[in-house]
Design a protein around this motif. Structure first.
Motif, short mmCIF file in Angstrom:
data_model
loop_
_atom_site.label_atom_id
_atom_site.label_comp_id
_atom_site.label_asym_id
_atom_site.label_seq_id
_atom_site.Cartn_x
_atom_site.Cartn_y
_atom_site.Cartn_z
N LYS A 384 0.75 -1.08 0.02
CA LYS A 384 0.07 -0.03 0.23
C LYS A 384 0.66 1.25 -0.03
N ILE A 385 0.49 2.31 -0.54
CA ILE A 385 0.90 3.67 -0.69
C ILE A 385 0.84 4.40 0.41
N LEU A 386 1.91 4.75 1.04
CA LEU A 386 1.84 5.79 2.32
C LEU A 386 2.10 7.17 2.03
N GLY A 387 2.70 7.75 0.96
CA GLY A 387 3.05 9.00 0.71
C GLY A 387 3.85 9.49 -0.36
N GLY A 388 3.86 10.63 -0.89
CA GLY A 388 4.55 10.97 -1.90
C GLY A 388 4.93 12.72 -1.86
N GLN A 389 5.90 12.82 -2.82
CA GLN A 389 6.15 14.19 -2.84
C GLN A 389 6.70 14.53 -4.41
N ILE A 390 6.66 15.71 -4.76
CA ILE A 390 6.93 16.13 -6.05
C ILE A 390 7.44 17.66 -5.96
N ILE A 391 8.58 18.07 -6.99
CA ILE A 391 8.99 19.38 -6.94
C ILE A 391 9.32 19.43 -8.44
N SER A 392 9.17 20.58 -8.93
CA SER A 392 9.20 21.10 -10.44
C SER A 392 9.47 22.58 -10.62
N ASN A 393 9.89 22.98 -11.57
CA ASN A 393 9.66 24.52 -11.95
C ASN A 393 8.36 25.09 -12.55
N ILE A 394 7.66 23.75 -12.91
CA ILE A 394 6.36 24.17 -13.26
C ILE A 394 5.30 23.73 -12.38
N ASP A 395 3.98 23.97 -12.22
CA ASP A 395 3.15 23.52 -11.19
C ASP A 395 2.52 22.23 -11.59
N LEU A 396 2.95 21.20 -10.76
CA LEU A 396 2.53 19.75 -11.11
C LEU A 396 1.96 19.28 -9.56
N THR A 397 1.87 20.21 -8.84
CA THR A 397 1.43 19.91 -7.47
C THR A 397 -0.06 19.22 -7.36
N GLN A 398 -0.85 19.34 -8.59
CA GLN A 398 -2.25 18.45 -8.29
C GLN A 398 -2.04 16.74 -8.44
N TYR A 399 -0.79 16.56 -8.69
CA TYR A 399 -0.38 15.08 -8.82
C TYR A 399 -0.50 14.73 -7.33
N MET A 400 -0.32 15.54 -6.35
CA MET A 400 -0.32 14.99 -5.05
C MET A 400 -1.64 14.95 -4.50
N ASN A 401 -2.72 15.86 -4.95
CA ASN A 401 -4.06 15.75 -4.72
C ASN A 401 -4.47 14.17 -5.07
N THR A 402 -4.01 13.93 -6.30
CA THR A 402 -4.38 12.58 -6.94
C THR A 402 -3.92 11.55 -5.82
N LEU A 403 -2.71 11.59 -5.47
CA LEU A 403 -1.96 10.71 -4.60
C LEU A 403 -2.79 10.56 -3.50
N SER A 404 -3.19 11.62 -2.95
CA SER A 404 -4.08 11.68 -1.78
C SER A 404 -5.16 10.82 -1.68
N VAL A 405 -6.00 10.82 -2.85
CA VAL A 405 -7.17 9.89 -3.12
C VAL A 405 -6.42 8.57 -3.04
N VAL A 406 -5.32 8.11 -3.68
CA VAL A 406 -4.68 6.93 -3.67
C VAL A 406 -4.73 6.55 -2.38
N ILE A 407 -4.20 7.36 -1.65
CA ILE A 407 -3.74 6.66 -0.25
C ILE A 407 -5.03 6.35 0.60
N GLN A 408 -5.91 7.32 0.50
CA GLN A 408 -7.28 7.22 1.27
C GLN A 408 -7.98 5.80 0.88
N ASN A 409 -7.80 5.61 -0.19
CA ASN A 409 -8.49 4.26 -0.81
C ASN A 409 -7.62 3.23 -0.68
N GLU A 410 -6.64 3.37 -0.07
CA GLU A 410 -5.55 2.33 0.37
C GLU A 410 -5.16 1.29 -1.00
N MET A 411 -4.75 2.12 -2.07
CA MET A 411 -4.35 1.41 -2.95
C MET A 411 -3.13 1.23 -3.08
#
Length: 442
Positions: A384-411
């Motif tokens: 199961k996925i426990l966490g994640g992080q992202i960094i870039s010069n462009i805004d890719l932060t929404q990927y972590m919102n997606t990953l939040s759902v992944v964690i909540q649903n215990e994927m």
């Protein structure tokens, strides 16, 4: 039905709006110590850095707006005592000093949090300030007009944002933290290294692994003394962290040792007809399957909304949180969700694994493309996925919102690797960044 709400920032405002929407005939009375409500303190640094031109823009509601909904907003009123057995309150009008009693059928505690202020020697000198509410914001902005050497103590999100803002205004800026990395709660070392380099390149003095001992000065602060050095300062901002503002209910409700009120999934406290929400409460922390104290505005508005849904009967459950957050430091867009590798290893019994990729976010045949660093933290046993992080010069932060759902649903990492995400060369590659990091984990 008479509902009394104590405190009115994010959770309180959300509770009042939803109570009046769901129960329009209810009598709602708000008691608030300050002379304002609904202030977004997360925007203070943007105001100092002149990204936002006026502090007033950080309000998203007002006593007048809540009055228009039918609530009675009693500003500059402090609740002194609560008699839970008899459903009575003792209240002081801070303008007249009059003390009076009130009663309730339902009570909503949205007491918020307050900055942690250790008892430093010299801590009462002028120009040592806090960063939490509207009056703090005005105070910092006024004092920073003449300050040349600014020291920010505490390198969490608020501290690093303030350090950036002061540097952008041409101040000699020092950022001090007892930890060995900035933002250590939110990001692992390979991400904080990048952020620290950004600051150093801009001339910000990053002082890590040092504990503040005292302040020196005649009437106004002049120096910050740590266990390893001393730093000139004519303005000091304390951003050490927050503690639940729950002295009012201490010993009367079930709480964590730090005072955070324990609630169930319907926002109910240990006393009947008493609800609590926001920074004064615990949250259900899904990645670790425990309860923790995580003061975030996003948690607060969700919890306040749930109070309005569950006031009469249990209707809508709190789903818990992943502690998802984001920050922009100069050109770096950063976000995280769930457990970092370091926190997972130090606070859980998981068999922790992690992978990191450095990948261009869209095809190299496009006119421009930028690299992103993405990290995935998972449990090697359950997958199961426990966490994640992202960094870039462009805004890719929404990927972590997606990953939040992944964690909540215990994927699991297998499921994430094969999850369907769209492909369009303007935006991404045929394998999404989340697919790609999960594939590496396999």
């Amino acid at each position: 039905m008479k509902v009394v709400v104590i405190g009115c920032t994010h959770a309180g405002t959300a509770a009042v709006v939803n109570i009046k929407e769901n129960y329009p005939n209810s009598e709602v009375v708000i008691y608030e110590k300050n002379n304002n409500v609904s202030f977004l303190s997360c925007g203070i640094a943007l105001n100092i850095g002149k990204v936002i031109d006026t502090t007033e823009k950080l309000f998203y509601s007002s006593p007048e707006a809540l009055n228009c909904l039918g609530a009675q907003t009693k500003m500059q009123h402090e609740v002194l005592n609560i008699d839970f057995k008899n459903k009575k309150l003792s209240v002081k009008n801070l303008l007249t000093n009059e003390v009076f009693e009130d009663n309730y059928d339902k009570l909503v505690l949205t007491l918020g949090s307050w900055p942690i202020v250790p008892k430093f020697e010299g801590g009462t000198l002028d120009n040592i300030v806090l960063c939490k509410n509207y009056n703090h914001a005005l105070n910092i902005i006024e004092k920073s007009k003449v300050a040349k050497n600014v020291v920010v103590i505490g390198a969490g999100y608020i501290g690093v944002e303030l350090a950036e803002a002061f540097e952008m205004q041409g101040k000699n800026t020092t950022l001090i933290d007892a930890e060995n990395r900035i933002m250590a709660k939110y990001l692992d070392k390979e991400f904080t290294d990048i952020a620290e380099t950004e600051f150093k390149n801009k001339g910000v003095n990053i002082v890590l692994g040092q504990k503040v001992q005292k302040f020196e000065g005649t009437n106004t602060v002049e120096k910050v003394i740590t266990d390893k050095g001393e730093y000139n300062a004519d303005l000091v901002v304390l951003c050490i962290g927050f503690t639940p503002n729950t002295k009012l209910v201490q010993g009367k409700l079930e709480t964590l040792p730090n005072g955070a009120i324990i609630i169930d999934e319907y926002m109910r406290t240990s006393e009947e007809d008493v609800f609590a929400a926001g920074d004064c409460c615990v949250v259900k922390y899904n990645p670790a399957k425990d309860t923790r104290y995580i003061p975030l505005a996003t948690n607060a508005v969700r919890m306040g909304t749930l109070v309005g849904k569950n006031l009469i009967k249990p209707t809508l459950k709190y789903m818990g949180t992943q502690g998802t957050s984001g920050i922009k430091i100069y050109n770096k867009c950063i976000a995280s969700t769930g457990l970092t590798e370091e926190v997972a290893k130090n606070t859980t019994n998981y068999n922790v694994g992690s992978v990191t990729i450095d990948e261009n976010y869209r095809p190299e045949f496009m006119p421009t493309f930028e690299e992103a660093k993405v990290k995935l933290v998972f449990d090697k046993d359950s997958r199961k996925i426990l966490g994640g992080q992202i960094i870039s010069n462009i805004d890719l932060t929404q990927y972590m919102n997606t990953l939040s759902v992944v964690i909540q649903n215990e994927m699991t990492i297998e499921e994430l690797a094969m999850t369907d995400f769209f492909f369009q060369p303007h935006f991404n590659k045929p394998w999404s960044l989340l697919n790609a990091v999960a594939l590496k984990a396999l």
